[in-house]
Design a protein around this motif. Structure first.
Motif, PDB file in Angstrom:
ATOM      1  N   ALA A 295      12.767 -12.488   8.638  1.00 36.77           N
ATOM      2  CA  ALA A 295      12.716 -13.690   9.479  1.00 36.77           C
ATOM      3  C   ALA A 295      12.255 -14.913   8.698  1.00 36.77           C
ATOM      4  CB  ALA A 295      11.799 -13.464  10.678  1.00 36.77           C
ATOM      5  N   ALA A 296      11.358 -14.708   7.741  1.00 40.69           N
ATOM      6  CA  ALA A 296      10.820 -15.817   6.959  1.00 40.69           C
ATOM      7  C   ALA A 296      11.677 -16.135   5.738  1.00 40.69           C
ATOM      8  CB  ALA A 296       9.387 -15.506   6.534  1.00 40.69           C
ATOM      9  N   GLY A 297      12.707 -15.328   5.496  1.00 41.71           N
ATOM     10  CA  GLY A 297      13.586 -15.570   4.363  1.00 41.71           C
ATOM     11  C   GLY A 297      12.998 -15.180   3.022  1.00 41.71           C
ATOM     12  N   VAL A 298      12.091 -14.182   3.034  1.00 39.41           N
ATOM     13  CA  VAL A 298      11.491 -13.699   1.789  1.00 39.41           C
ATOM     14  C   VAL A 298      11.650 -12.176   1.694  1.00 39.41           C
ATOM     15  CG1 VAL A 298       9.870 -15.605   1.443  1.00 39.41           C
ATOM     16  CG2 VAL A 298       9.200 -13.689   2.893  1.00 39.41           C
ATOM     17  N   PRO A 299      12.901 -11.678   1.722  1.00 39.86           N
ATOM     18  CA  PRO A 299      13.096 -10.227   1.749  1.00 39.86           C
ATOM     19  C   PRO A 299      12.542  -9.494   0.530  1.00 39.86           C
ATOM     20  CG  PRO A 299      15.176 -11.350   1.359  1.00 39.86           C
ATOM     21  CD  PRO A 299      14.159 -12.411   1.706  1.00 39.86           C
ATOM     22  N   ALA A 300      12.463 -10.169  -0.606  1.00 39.07           N
ATOM     23  CA  ALA A 300      11.918  -9.519  -1.800  1.00 39.07           C
ATOM     24  C   ALA A 300      10.444  -9.174  -1.621  1.00 39.07           C
ATOM     25  CB  ALA A 300      12.111 -10.415  -3.023  1.00 39.07           C
ATOM     26  N   ALA A 301       9.743  -9.918  -0.773  1.00 37.28           N
ATOM     27  CA  ALA A 301       8.327  -9.624  -0.526  1.00 37.28           C
ATOM     28  C   ALA A 301       8.167  -8.243   0.093  1.00 37.28           C
ATOM     29  CB  ALA A 301       7.700 -10.690   0.369  1.00 37.28           C
ATOM     30  N   ALA A 302       9.100  -7.851   0.955  1.00 36.29           N
ATOM     31  CA  ALA A 302       9.019  -6.526   1.586  1.00 36.29           C
ATOM     32  C   ALA A 302       9.147  -5.421   0.539  1.00 36.29           C
ATOM     33  CB  ALA A 302      10.091  -6.380   2.657  1.00 36.29           C
ATOM     34  N   ASP A 303      10.053  -5.604  -0.400  1.00 36.81           N
ATOM     35  CA  ASP A 303      10.209  -4.598  -1.466  1.00 36.81           C
ATOM     36  C   ASP A 303       8.957  -4.526  -2.331  1.00 36.81           C
ATOM     37  OD1 ASP A 303      12.798  -4.048  -0.578  1.00 36.81           O
ATOM     38  OD2 ASP A 303      13.721  -5.461  -1.994  1.00 36.81           O
ATOM     39  N   ARG A 304       8.394  -5.677  -2.654  1.00 37.92           N
ATOM     40  CA  ARG A 304       7.200  -5.709  -3.503  1.00 37.92           C
ATOM     41  C   ARG A 304       6.019  -5.072  -2.774  1.00 37.92           C
ATOM     42  NH1 ARG A 304       4.560  -4.529  -7.536  1.00 37.92           N
ATOM     43  NH2 ARG A 304       2.776  -5.806  -8.024  1.00 37.92           N
ATOM     44  N   LEU A 305       5.847  -5.411  -1.502  1.00 35.90           N
ATOM     45  CA  LEU A 305       4.733  -4.836  -0.753  1.00 35.90           C
ATOM     46  C   LEU A 305       4.911  -3.322  -0.602  1.00 35.90           C
ATOM     47  CD1 LEU A 305       2.065  -5.756   0.524  1.00 35.90           C
ATOM     48  CD2 LEU A 305       3.245  -5.739   2.725  1.00 35.90           C
ATOM     49  N   ALA A 306       6.134  -2.866  -0.396  1.00 36.85           N
ATOM     50  CA  ALA A 306       6.395  -1.420  -0.307  1.00 36.85           C
ATOM     51  C   ALA A 306       6.014  -0.721  -1.604  1.00 36.85           C
ATOM     52  CB  ALA A 306       7.860  -1.170   0.044  1.00 36.85           C
ATOM     53  N   SER A 307       6.281  -1.371  -2.721  1.00 37.64           N
ATOM     54  CA  SER A 307       5.918  -0.813  -4.021  1.00 37.64           C
ATOM     55  C   SER A 307       4.400  -0.722  -4.181  1.00 37.64           C
ATOM     56  CB  SER A 307       6.528  -1.687  -5.124  1.00 37.64           C
ATOM     57  OG  SER A 307       6.035  -1.341  -6.371  1.00 37.64           O
ATOM     58  N   ILE A 308       3.704  -1.751  -3.724  1.00 41.87           N
ATOM     59  CA  ILE A 308       2.243  -1.742  -3.800  1.00 41.87           C
ATOM     60  C   ILE A 308       1.676  -0.670  -2.872  1.00 41.87           C
ATOM     61  CG2 ILE A 308       0.158  -3.105  -3.349  1.00 41.87           C
ATOM     62  CD1 ILE A 308       1.833  -5.595  -4.142  1.00 41.87           C
ATOM     63  N   LEU A 309       2.262  -0.527  -1.682  1.00 41.43           N
ATOM     64  CA  LEU A 309       1.811   0.506  -0.748  1.00 41.43           C
ATOM     65  C   LEU A 309       2.027   1.896  -1.343  1.00 41.43           C
ATOM     66  CD1 LEU A 309       0.702   1.522   1.921  1.00 41.43           C
ATOM     67  CD2 LEU A 309       2.958   1.094   2.945  1.00 41.43           C
ATOM     68  N   ALA A 310       3.164   2.099  -2.004  1.00 35.90           N
ATOM     69  CA  ALA A 310       3.412   3.393  -2.667  1.00 35.90           C
ATOM     70  C   ALA A 310       2.336   3.677  -3.715  1.00 35.90           C
ATOM     71  CB  ALA A 310       4.801   3.401  -3.298  1.00 35.90           C
ATOM     72  N   ALA A 311       1.909   2.642  -4.425  1.00 35.78           N
ATOM     73  CA  ALA A 311       0.840   2.816  -5.414  1.00 35.78           C
ATOM     74  C   ALA A 311      -0.478   3.184  -4.735  1.00 35.78           C
ATOM     75  CB  ALA A 311       0.681   1.548  -6.242  1.00 35.78           C
ATOM     76  N   ALA A 312      -0.728   2.609  -3.549  1.00 30.09           N
ATOM     77  CA  ALA A 312      -1.945   2.972  -2.805  1.00 30.09           C
ATOM     78  C   ALA A 312      -1.908   4.447  -2.426  1.00 30.09           C
ATOM     79  CB  ALA A 312      -2.096   2.097  -1.563  1.00 30.09           C
ATOM     80  N   TRP A 313      -0.750   4.916  -1.966  1.00 28.84           N
ATOM     81  CA  TRP A 313      -0.622   6.344  -1.656  1.00 28.84           C
ATOM     82  C   TRP A 313      -0.843   7.186  -2.909  1.00 28.84           C
ATOM     83  CZ3 TRP A 313      -0.885   8.617   2.833  1.00 28.84           C
ATOM     84  CH2 TRP A 313      -0.462   7.968   3.983  1.00 28.84           C
ATOM     85  N   ASP A 314      -0.332   6.737  -4.039  1.00 34.71           N
ATOM     86  CA  ASP A 314      -0.501   7.481  -5.288  1.00 34.71           C
ATOM     87  C   ASP A 314      -1.967   7.637  -5.651  1.00 34.71           C
ATOM     88  OD1 ASP A 314       2.236   7.739  -5.521  1.00 34.71           O
ATOM     89  OD2 ASP A 314       2.445   6.136  -7.030  1.00 34.71           O
ATOM     90  N   LEU A 315      -2.782   6.639  -5.325  1.00 32.24           N
ATOM     91  CA  LEU A 315      -4.214   6.711  -5.628  1.00 32.24           C
ATOM     92  C   LEU A 315      -4.884   7.889  -4.934  1.00 32.24           C
ATOM     93  CD1 LEU A 315      -5.152   2.939  -5.348  1.00 32.24           C
ATOM     94  CD2 LEU A 315      -5.126   4.314  -7.445  1.00 32.24           C
ATOM     95  N   THR A 316      -4.338   8.320  -3.799  1.00 35.55           N
ATOM     96  CA  THR A 316      -4.960   9.413  -3.055  1.00 35.55           C
ATOM     97  C   THR A 316      -4.797  10.755  -3.747  1.00 35.55           C
ATOM     98  OG1 THR A 316      -3.014   9.840  -1.671  1.00 35.55           O
ATOM     99  CG2 THR A 316      -4.604   8.209  -0.863  1.00 35.55           C
ATOM    100  N   SER A 317      -3.865  10.838  -4.690  1.00 30.66           N
ATOM    101  CA  SER A 317      -3.681  12.110  -5.376  1.00 30.66           C
ATOM    102  C   SER A 317      -3.880  12.001  -6.883  1.00 30.66           C
ATOM    103  CB  SER A 317      -2.297  12.694  -5.082  1.00 30.66           C
ATOM    104  OG  SER A 317      -1.292  11.786  -5.477  1.00 30.66           O
ATOM    105  N   GLN A 318      -3.597  10.859  -7.461  1.00 24.11           N
ATOM    106  CA  GLN A 318      -3.789  10.702  -8.905  1.00 24.11           C
ATOM    107  C   GLN A 318      -4.094   9.243  -9.233  1.00 24.11           C
ATOM    108  OE1 GLN A 318      -0.275  11.947 -10.893  1.00 24.11           O
ATOM    109  NE2 GLN A 318       1.089  11.111  -9.361  1.00 24.11           N
ATOM    110  N   PRO A 319      -5.376   8.906  -9.257  1.00 18.71           N
ATOM    111  CA  PRO A 319      -5.770   7.516  -9.492  1.00 18.71           C
ATOM    112  C   PRO A 319      -5.212   6.977 -10.807  1.00 18.71           C
ATOM    113  CG  PRO A 319      -7.667   8.840  -8.878  1.00 18.71           C
ATOM    114  CD  PRO A 319      -6.516   9.785  -9.079  1.00 18.71           C
ATOM    115  N   ALA A 320      -4.659   5.795 -10.744  1.00 15.06           N
ATOM    116  CA  ALA A 320      -4.131   5.125 -11.922  1.00 15.06           C
ATOM    117  C   ALA A 320      -3.796   3.694 -11.549  1.00 15.06           C
ATOM    118  CB  ALA A 320      -2.883   5.849 -12.434  1.00 15.06           C
TER     119      ALA A 320
END
Length: 194
Positions: free
Chosen positions: A42-67
């Motif tokens: 809606a805001a015309g920044v679709p790349a932000a969704a991909d970037r935030l999803a990548s950061i969220l995936a990294a947060a999940w990764d921290l729960t099993s292998q911190p890096a």
């Protein structure tokens, strides 16, 4: 009827270890991810969704292998929180605020090991549901106590928070099931939230 009570959440999160707290905060962020995607479109920044999803995936990764560089990812997620005082505000920007803030709180939960950050991640889920109720019911009386709280939107959000907290309290070190459930629930929410 469920209520949002930060003291109760804090009491349930305090005895958990860093990985479990982070998994809980990440599950809150995962639920909001589809709403952030809606905002980004809606805001015309679709790349932000991909970037935030990548950061969220990294947060999940921290729960099993911190890096990784947690502080930089946290700052990146925080920078994606829409500012209501800037041009380009759309009704979906509130969802963008909740979604990006929840990811930032998930990373902060890991970085600080402070359960308060996980509580604030849960608050984002509650606030998104509250906002969705008011968007769907603009004629509802805001002076009537408990109007939004009694709504299906908010009760479903509070139920999801409880379920996720139950899952992490008893859960294994692998969080795939929790992540998948939060993702599926988030997609359902995005379809029903106005």
């Amino acid at each position: 009827m469920r209520t949002y009570d930060e003291r109760v959440l804090m009491a349930r999160l305090e005895p958990l270890d860093r990985r479990k707290r982070t998994a809980f905060a990440a599950s809150c962020a995962q639920r909001l991810s589809p709403l952030f995607e809606r905002y980004a479109q809606a805001a015309g920044v679709p790349a932000a969704a991909d970037r935030l999803a990548s950061i969220l995936a990294a947060a999940w990764d921290l729960t099993s292998q911190p890096a990784g560089e947690v502080m930089a990812m946290e700052a990146d997620a925080t920078s994606m929180v829409p500012d209501e005082d800037e041009d380009g505000w759309v009704p979906e920007s509130a969802y963008g605020q909740n979604g990006a803030a929840a990811v930032s709180y998930a990373l902060s939960t890991w970085r600080t090991d402070d359960p308060q950050n996980a509580v604030w991640a849960a608050l984002q889920v509650y606030e998104a549901a509250d906002y969705a109720f008011w968007q769907a019911n603009p004629d509802a009386d805001p002076n009537e106590d408990g109007t939004a709280l009694r709504s299906e939107f908010v009760q479903a959000a509070l139920s999801a928070i409880d379920q996720d907290l139950d899952a992490v309290a008893s859960g294994p070190p692998s969080w795939d099931g929790l992540r998948q459930r939060a993702e599926a629930d988030g997609r359902t929410w995005a379809a029903t939230f106005g």
